[in-house]
Design a protein around this motif. Structure first.
Motif, PDB file in Angstrom:
ATOM      1  N   SER A  74      26.431   7.528  -4.301  1.00  0.00           N
ATOM      2  CA  SER A  74      25.103   7.672  -3.682  1.00  0.00           C
ATOM      3  C   SER A  74      24.926   6.739  -2.501  1.00  0.00           C
ATOM      4  O   SER A  74      25.662   5.775  -2.341  1.00  0.00           O
ATOM      5  N   VAL A  75      23.898   7.031  -1.733  1.00  0.00           N
ATOM      6  CA  VAL A  75      23.369   6.040  -0.804  1.00  0.00           C
ATOM      7  C   VAL A  75      22.479   5.138  -1.648  1.00  0.00           C
ATOM      8  O   VAL A  75      21.500   5.602  -2.237  1.00  0.00           O
ATOM      9  N   LEU A  76      22.848   3.874  -1.779  1.00  0.00           N
ATOM     10  CA  LEU A  76      22.077   2.921  -2.588  1.00  0.00           C
ATOM     11  C   LEU A  76      21.250   2.054  -1.649  1.00  0.00           C
ATOM     12  O   LEU A  76      21.789   1.407  -0.751  1.00  0.00           O
ATOM     13  N   PHE A  77      19.929   2.086  -1.846  1.00  0.00           N
ATOM     14  CA  PHE A  77      19.044   1.252  -1.031  1.00  0.00           C
ATOM     15  C   PHE A  77      18.846  -0.076  -1.756  1.00  0.00           C
ATOM     16  O   PHE A  77      18.293  -0.127  -2.845  1.00  0.00           O
ATOM     17  N   GLU A  78      19.357  -1.141  -1.123  1.00  0.00           N
ATOM     18  CA  GLU A  78      19.337  -2.473  -1.744  1.00  0.00           C
ATOM     19  C   GLU A  78      17.918  -3.001  -1.917  1.00  0.00           C
ATOM     20  O   GLU A  78      17.615  -3.695  -2.871  1.00  0.00           O
ATOM     21  N   TRP A  79      17.067  -2.698  -0.956  1.00  0.00           N
ATOM     22  CA  TRP A  79      15.721  -3.281  -0.942  1.00  0.00           C
ATOM     23  C   TRP A  79      14.688  -2.182  -0.771  1.00  0.00           C
ATOM     24  O   TRP A  79      14.092  -2.023   0.292  1.00  0.00           O
ATOM     25  N   ALA A  80      14.468  -1.410  -1.842  1.00  0.00           N
ATOM     26  CA  ALA A  80      13.420  -0.385  -1.829  1.00  0.00           C
ATOM     27  C   ALA A  80      12.214  -0.953  -2.568  1.00  0.00           C
ATOM     28  O   ALA A  80      12.339  -1.458  -3.685  1.00  0.00           O
ATOM     29  N   PHE A  81      11.052  -0.892  -1.936  1.00  0.00           N
ATOM     30  CA  PHE A  81       9.841  -1.446  -2.545  1.00  0.00           C
ATOM     31  C   PHE A  81       8.858  -0.344  -2.922  1.00  0.00           C
ATOM     32  O   PHE A  81       8.565   0.557  -2.124  1.00  0.00           O
ATOM     33  N   SER A  82       8.339  -0.435  -4.166  1.00  0.00           N
ATOM     34  CA  SER A  82       7.279   0.479  -4.577  1.00  0.00           C
ATOM     35  C   SER A  82       5.984   0.013  -3.918  1.00  0.00           C
ATOM     36  O   SER A  82       5.833  -1.164  -3.581  1.00  0.00           O
ATOM     37  N   GLN A  83       5.058   0.954  -3.733  1.00  0.00           N
ATOM     38  CA  GLN A  83       3.833   0.609  -3.021  1.00  0.00           C
ATOM     39  C   GLN A  83       2.769   0.000  -3.933  1.00  0.00           C
ATOM     40  O   GLN A  83       1.750  -0.474  -3.452  1.00  0.00           O
ATOM     41  N   ALA A  84       3.017   0.035  -5.241  1.00  0.00           N
ATOM     42  CA  ALA A  84       2.047  -0.534  -6.186  1.00  0.00           C
ATOM     43  C   ALA A  84       2.785  -0.969  -7.447  1.00  0.00           C
ATOM     44  O   ALA A  84       3.873  -0.474  -7.732  1.00  0.00           O
ATOM     45  N   PRO A  85       2.180  -1.909  -8.211  1.00  0.00           N
ATOM     46  CA  PRO A  85       2.854  -2.401  -9.415  1.00  0.00           C
ATOM     47  C   PRO A  85       2.560  -1.579 -10.670  1.00  0.00           C
ATOM     48  O   PRO A  85       3.035  -1.936 -11.744  1.00  0.00           O
ATOM     49  N   THR A  86       1.748  -0.549 -10.542  1.00  0.00           N
ATOM     50  CA  THR A  86       1.384   0.246 -11.725  1.00  0.00           C
ATOM     51  C   THR A  86       1.678   1.731 -11.487  1.00  0.00           C
ATOM     52  O   THR A  86       1.823   2.176 -10.345  1.00  0.00           O
ATOM     53  N   THR A  87       1.724   2.485 -12.589  1.00  0.00           N
ATOM     54  CA  THR A  87       2.221   3.854 -12.553  1.00  0.00           C
ATOM     55  C   THR A  87       1.445   4.776 -11.613  1.00  0.00           C
ATOM     56  O   THR A  87       2.041   5.382 -10.715  1.00  0.00           O
ATOM     57  N   ALA A  88       0.135   4.902 -11.837  1.00  0.00           N
ATOM     58  CA  ALA A  88      -0.616   5.962 -11.141  1.00  0.00           C
ATOM     59  C   ALA A  88      -0.548   5.825  -9.614  1.00  0.00           C
ATOM     60  O   ALA A  88      -0.115   6.767  -8.935  1.00  0.00           O
ATOM     61  N   SER A 291       3.661 -14.058 -16.122  1.00  0.00           N
ATOM     62  CA  SER A 291       3.082 -12.798 -16.569  1.00  0.00           C
ATOM     63  C   SER A 291       4.167 -11.976 -17.271  1.00  0.00           C
ATOM     64  O   SER A 291       5.351 -12.333 -17.231  1.00  0.00           O
ATOM     65  N   VAL A 292       3.746 -10.920 -17.917  1.00  0.00           N
ATOM     66  CA  VAL A 292       4.689  -9.945 -18.474  1.00  0.00           C
ATOM     67  C   VAL A 292       4.235  -8.553 -18.046  1.00  0.00           C
ATOM     68  O   VAL A 292       3.228  -8.407 -17.358  1.00  0.00           O
ATOM     69  N   VAL A 293       4.951  -7.550 -18.474  1.00  0.00           N
ATOM     70  CA  VAL A 293       4.776  -6.139 -18.066  1.00  0.00           C
ATOM     71  C   VAL A 293       4.631  -6.034 -16.540  1.00  0.00           C
ATOM     72  O   VAL A 293       5.439  -6.628 -15.828  1.00  0.00           O
ATOM     73  N   HIS A 294       3.613  -5.305 -16.026  1.00  0.00           N
ATOM     74  CA  HIS A 294       3.603  -5.117 -14.572  1.00  0.00           C
ATOM     75  C   HIS A 294       2.193  -5.130 -14.014  1.00  0.00           C
ATOM     76  O   HIS A 294       1.387  -4.285 -14.312  1.00  0.00           O
ATOM     77  N   GLU A 295       1.930  -6.132 -13.206  1.00  0.00           N
ATOM     78  CA  GLU A 295       0.632  -6.251 -12.526  1.00  0.00           C
ATOM     79  C   GLU A 295       0.769  -7.009 -11.214  1.00  0.00           C
ATOM     80  O   GLU A 295      -0.039  -6.840 -10.318  1.00  0.00           O
ATOM     81  N   LYS A 296       1.777  -7.888 -11.091  1.00  0.00           N
ATOM     82  CA  LYS A 296       1.925  -8.681  -9.869  1.00  0.00           C
ATOM     83  C   LYS A 296       2.824  -7.941  -8.876  1.00  0.00           C
ATOM     84  O   LYS A 296       3.497  -6.978  -9.233  1.00  0.00           O
ATOM     85  N   LEU A 297       2.847  -8.426  -7.654  1.00  0.00           N
ATOM     86  CA  LEU A 297       3.623  -7.733  -6.610  1.00  0.00           C
ATOM     87  C   LEU A 297       5.000  -8.358  -6.380  1.00  0.00           C
ATOM     88  O   LEU A 297       5.706  -7.971  -5.447  1.00  0.00           O
ATOM     89  N   HIS A 298       5.398  -9.313  -7.214  1.00  0.00           N
ATOM     90  CA  HIS A 298       6.706  -9.944  -7.012  1.00  0.00           C
ATOM     91  C   HIS A 298       7.833  -8.914  -7.135  1.00  0.00           C
ATOM     92  O   HIS A 298       7.642  -7.827  -7.688  1.00  0.00           O
ATOM     93  N   THR A 299       9.016  -9.300  -6.642  1.00  0.00           N
ATOM     94  CA  THR A 299      10.161  -8.379  -6.645  1.00  0.00           C
ATOM     95  C   THR A 299      10.522  -7.901  -8.052  1.00  0.00           C
ATOM     96  O   THR A 299      11.054  -6.808  -8.204  1.00  0.00           O
ATOM     97  N   THR A 300      10.244  -8.733  -9.066  1.00  0.00           N
ATOM     98  CA  THR A 300      10.504  -8.296 -10.448  1.00  0.00           C
ATOM     99  C   THR A 300       9.828  -6.953 -10.722  1.00  0.00           C
ATOM    100  O   THR A 300      10.346  -6.145 -11.477  1.00  0.00           O
ATOM    101  N   VAL A 301       8.683  -6.737 -10.091  1.00  0.00           N
ATOM    102  CA  VAL A 301       7.871  -5.537 -10.360  1.00  0.00           C
ATOM    103  C   VAL A 301       7.960  -4.496  -9.227  1.00  0.00           C
ATOM    104  O   VAL A 301       7.908  -3.293  -9.484  1.00  0.00           O
ATOM    105  N   THR A 302       8.092  -4.933  -7.986  1.00  0.00           N
ATOM    106  CA  THR A 302       8.026  -3.956  -6.888  1.00  0.00           C
ATOM    107  C   THR A 302       9.378  -3.619  -6.256  1.00  0.00           C
ATOM    108  O   THR A 302       9.468  -2.663  -5.480  1.00  0.00           O
TER     109      THR A 302
END
Ligand SMILES: [Zn+2]
Length: 457
Positions: A74-88, A291-302
């Protein structure tokens, strides 16, 4: 006030810097060998999957042998960021190519407006058959993400055990057609409770967890909420390691199914004809930032995985510049030769895959949670801002990918450049947004599942 000339030259420097996020810049070596479309498109939407917990993204545990095999083609994108930390909001951005502030599916329980054109709608318009096998939650019909799918099979938390066989059968039956197929699962999400043998796989050698502790959605949500109270109750080290090992076991469980999926891909000839995309809507936090689960914008989550396997594995390789998940829809429409709907804010990644990308490579994330958070990634750096708390943090992504050391105080000029980018982005999203904010009408079963995922109180 800062000297505007200095600021202008810093801005130019940051644009140059942003060309290669790491400096390796392997994209320029790629050839323009993308087979002519349209091709069938298969989306593997693995909710809550952290990029850095996959072998292909450098993880130490063997969580993902099959995903790694897919990644190598595949083309692997090393640094792809989601636009939000939650599902919806994140899924809505992926399927519309629009930032959350503009599509407005932000508040808990709101629905994606009918006026938004989804990827499925745009491809259906182009003559694609459209089918989805989803795991309920915010992908349940009624939230609006089902727009454009002629066939929509909701499995309400059944995971790949329910979805997997049906999706593979659908692929076999429709292998010769032109289609968009969405396969979505919450298997990696809380509760971290994969079936054996995946469950025990990474538990060996760990210190004993607190007796009776299980990382259920309720337990993890209680820990998350405690961080916002006067009396934080973080998980003890052994419990945290136990939760992580079970989360990783969940990834291994999904990965095993992806092995079956890759077999069917080859059997049916779809490996040669189809574009396969594996991605996630967000990652997961394990107390790296209180924190745990997903609410912050750090790389762990986004920071999310994004693999695009073109037909026959064309142009496989790693792309280092920063990209956004809203770029996926324009990329797939570009491949399909379909026009871009009005209001799309993402950009096709095909030029980047061809080695013809143009900087700046920049990514924005946002959330109304925790005092209106905003984040911008550019030129190997990332800034996270909490508007209400007037707190600004800056990180060097290359040296500190987990964003553990705030260097805002050391780099005031860079911080100012990043802030300017954030402000002009805010102006851009304010220029256009749907009315939105409507509540979704969903059934009691869906509400019950959202509760079991920890989303509804
Ligand atoms: Zn999610």
């Amino acid at each position: 006030m800062r000297n505007p000339l200095i600021l202008a030259s810093l801005l130019a420097a940051s644009l140059l810097l942003s060309f290669g996020c790491g400096g390796g810049g392997g994209e320029a070596e790629k050839t323009a060998s993308i087979p002519a479309g349209p091709h069938p498109i298969i989306l593997l939407d693995i909710g809550t999957l952290r990029a850095d917990h996959l072998g292909a993204y450098g993880y130490s545990r063997p969580t993902s042998p099959n995903i790694d095999r897919l990644a190598s083609e595949s083309v692997l994108f090393e640094w792809a960021f989601s636009q939000a930390p939650t599902t919806a909001p994140s899924q809505a951005s992926i399927f519309t190519g629009i930032y959350p502030s503009s599509h407005r599916m932000i508040e808990e329980g709101s629905r994606l407006v009918d006026e938004a054109t989804t990827l499925a709608e745009a491809l259906a318009e182009r003559g694609y058959a459209t089918a989805a096998f989803v795991d309920g939650g915010y992908l349940s019909p009624g939230f609006g993400l089902e727009q454009g799918f002629a066939f929509y099979d909701n499995n309400q938390g059944g995971g790949l055990a329910a979805i997997g066989p049906k999706a593979l059968e659908w692929m076999r039956k429709n292998a010769s057609g032109n289609f968009l197929l969405l396969i979505h699962t919450y298997d990696v999400h809380t509760p971290y409770d994969p079936p054996e043998p995946h469950r025990s796989l990474f538990l060996q050698g760990l210190a004993a967890a607190t007796e009776g502790f299980e990382p259920t959605a309720e337990a993890m949500e209680a820990v998350r909420e405690s961080f916002h109270s006067g009396t934080p109750r973080p998980l003890a080290a052994a419990d945290l390691e136990y939760a992580k090992a079970l989360y990783d076991g969940g990834i291994h469980y999904v990965d095993a199914w992806i092995g079956e999926f890759l077999d069917v891909l080859r059997e049916t000839g779809l490996a040669k004809r189809a574009t396969i995309v594996l991605f996630s809507d967000h990652g997961e936090e394990f107390q790296e930032h209180g924190s745990v689960v997903h609410e912050k914008l750090h790389t762990t989550v986004t920071r999310v995985p994004l693999l695009v396997r073109l037909p026959g594995g064309a142009s496989a390789g790693r792309v280092e510049p920063i990209v956004e998940m809203i770029d996926l829809m324009p990329t797939l429409l570009d491949l399909a030769g379909a026009p871009l709907p009005a209001h799309v804010q993402g950009e096709s990644l095909i030029p980047l895959i061809r080695g013809e990308g143009r900087p700046p490579y920049i990514a924005f994330s946002e959330s109304p949670l925790l005092g209106e958070q905003r984040a911008v990634a550019l030129g190997g750096y990332r800034m996270i801002l909490s508007k209400d708390l007037h707190a600004t943090r800056l990180y060097n992504l290359m040296e500190d990918p987990l964003e553990l050391k705030d260097i805002a105080g050391d780099e005031p000029d860079r911080s100012e450049v990043m802030l300017r980018h954030l402000r002009s982005w805010e102006e851009k999203v304010e220029l256009f947004s749907f009315e939105g904010g409507d509540s979704a009408a969903v059934g009691a079963e869906t509400l019950e599942q959202l509760r079991s995922l920890g989303y509804v109180q």
